[in-house]
Structures are given as C-alpha cells and as structure tokens.
Design a protein around this motif. Sequence first.
Motif, mmCIF file in Angstrom:
data_model
loop_
_atom_site.group_PDB
_atom_site.id
_atom_site.type_symbol
_atom_site.label_atom_id
_atom_site.label_comp_id
_atom_site.label_asym_id
_atom_site.label_seq_id
_atom_site.Cartn_x
_atom_site.Cartn_y
_atom_site.Cartn_z
ATOM 1 N N HIS A 165 0.846 -1.198 0.000
ATOM 2 C CA HIS A 165 0.000 0.000 0.000
ATOM 3 C C HIS A 165 0.882 1.249 0.000
ATOM 4 O O HIS A 165 2.095 1.163 0.199
ATOM 5 N N ASP B 229 0.872 5.031 2.022
ATOM 6 C CA ASP B 229 0.205 5.615 3.184
ATOM 7 C C ASP B 229 -0.841 6.652 2.776
ATOM 8 O O ASP B 229 -1.814 6.873 3.490
ATOM 9 N N HIS C 103 4.883 0.084 0.002
ATOM 10 C CA HIS C 103 5.586 -0.729 1.010
ATOM 11 C C HIS C 103 4.619 -1.736 1.618
ATOM 12 O O HIS C 103 3.400 -1.598 1.492
ATOM 13 N N ARG D 186 4.587 10.465 11.853
ATOM 14 C CA ARG D 186 4.385 11.147 10.569
ATOM 15 C C ARG D 186 4.655 12.642 10.713
ATOM 16 O O ARG D 186 4.324 13.270 11.730
HETATM 17 FE FE LIG Z 1 2.134 2.115 5.625
#
Ligand SMILES: [Fe+2]
Length: 267
Positions: A123, A125, A208, A226
């Motif tokens: 996927h 993010d 990733h 993040r």
């Molecule tokens: Fe992720």
Amino acid sequence: MAMTQPAEDLAANGAAIVRGFLSPDAAADLRRTAAEVYALMGACERFPDKRLGENFRVWDGVWLKALPAFLRRTRPDLADRYAQSLRLVDAQLKRALGRQWRYFPKRSYFRRHVGMGKKVAWHVDADGATIFRVAASSVNVWMPLDPVGSELPSLEIVPRSHAVMSRVAMLAGNNRSRDDAFVSTLGATSTPQLDVGDVLIFDQFLLHRTQNVGAENAVRTACEFRFVRPSLPTLHALSGWSRYKWNALFSSDGFFAARTKRLLGPK
Ligand SMILES: [Fe+2]
Ligand SMILES: O=C(O)CCC(=O)C(=O)O
C-alpha cells in the motif's frame, strides 16, 4: 541546517535510511517507554479516549495524538519520558530534512506485530492513512524498536515508486492495498535492515508492506511518526490571500482610505 543526503534520497528514491537517528541510549529509552505504554494499556479496562481504545483493540496500535493526555492522567512520569523522546525525534527529523517539517500526531502510531497475523499488504500511506487530504507532503519516520530485516519483519519497499504512485488515482474503498501484479510493474523491491535507533523515512506515496518473515510468536514493535510539510501552493495562496486583504483594507483605494475620505472630505 538540514543534512543534505536524507533529503536527496527522499526526493530521488522516495525513501531515506538514517542510521543512528537516535543514539543507543535515547533509542533504548524510547523502547522501554513503548513497552511500558503497551503494558499499561493492556491492563486498562476503559480508555478515556474512544479512538485510543479502538486502535489498541483492533490492531494493537497506540494512537499518539491521544497518548500524552492519557499518560498525564495515569502515569505522569511516563508522560515526561515520552515527551522527552518525542522532542528528540522532532529535533532529529528537523536536522535530517529541515525546519519546515512538522510532527503530525493525528496520523502517528506505535504498532506492534505478534507473528505475521496482522502483516500489512502492499500500500501507500496516502491511501491507507488518507494523508493526501491534509498535506501535500507527508513522510513516515518509521522507527523499529527491535532490530528488523532478518528474524523480525522490516518493511519491504519499492524504491522510486513514489513518482508513479503520486499520479495514480487514490483508493477510496475498504481495501486500500495494491496487488502483486500491479506492484511488479513498478520495479524491484528492497528491504532495509535496521537496528534500534535507525529510521526509514519514506514518502506517503512510496509502496511498502510488512516484510514476509518472522516466527509465529515473534513480537516486533515500531513507531510511525508522521511529519508534514506545508505545501508551497498553500503558502503561496495564503500570502496571496493576505496581500489581497491588506490591499482591500489599507491601499489608497481600499476600505480605510475610502472611510477617511468620507470623514475628511467635502460634504
Ligand atoms: Fe504504511
Ligand atoms: O509495521 C508494518 O509492518 C507496516 C507499517 C506501515 O505500513 C507504516 O508504518 O506505514
């Protein structure tokens, strides 16, 4: 001043490894703090914050936005230690990438895997955590709290996939993962070996997944800090907007000039 290498790697490859991002002592402190947070939350029956409780029950995640307030009420000493670790992470990230990056707790977590039961499929993010809606630039400062890459799962990434993925339509349904056939068109994968204290910083559009290794009872904990960078178009728009307002109020043909003229001028 920012280190140039991580920023260059991030731009070119969509990912940068920074070894010794935290010193061994600082990394060990954070590792201990996270372990105590898991023990505390595991023993907690009712969470004052609903989302903190939900994330923990559903996927063993600790939602970092709600963590400081929870710790303040239950374990002030742990709250202080966590805050200290976070200050170091923030300072180090600004050293690595520059002062314009801001920590974004709303999309930051601790994640603990037991075995491979909850491994995460391919996927980006931007799909999974829908960050593209809130910031033009966002990175995940991924910091495993155990050595990863051989016995415990690291992340497997597709270097440079961020360039293509930032132009691919985002997924909106329940399944936000990409299949192997799609991923194989984007190039070879790589799996960084990381020690405690090292980080993998990666772009929100980099593909990733959880590396496919690990015994059934193996436990691996990692931090997903993040960070976002206000986008240039947004700053530009803001400065355009404020110049517009300024002119509308103060310029020679603006609001105040017209009022002054009315007050002072001939009837
Ligand atoms: Fe992720
Ligand atoms: O911890 C994992 O294996 C997956 C983590 C992940 O996808 C992320 O941090 O964005």
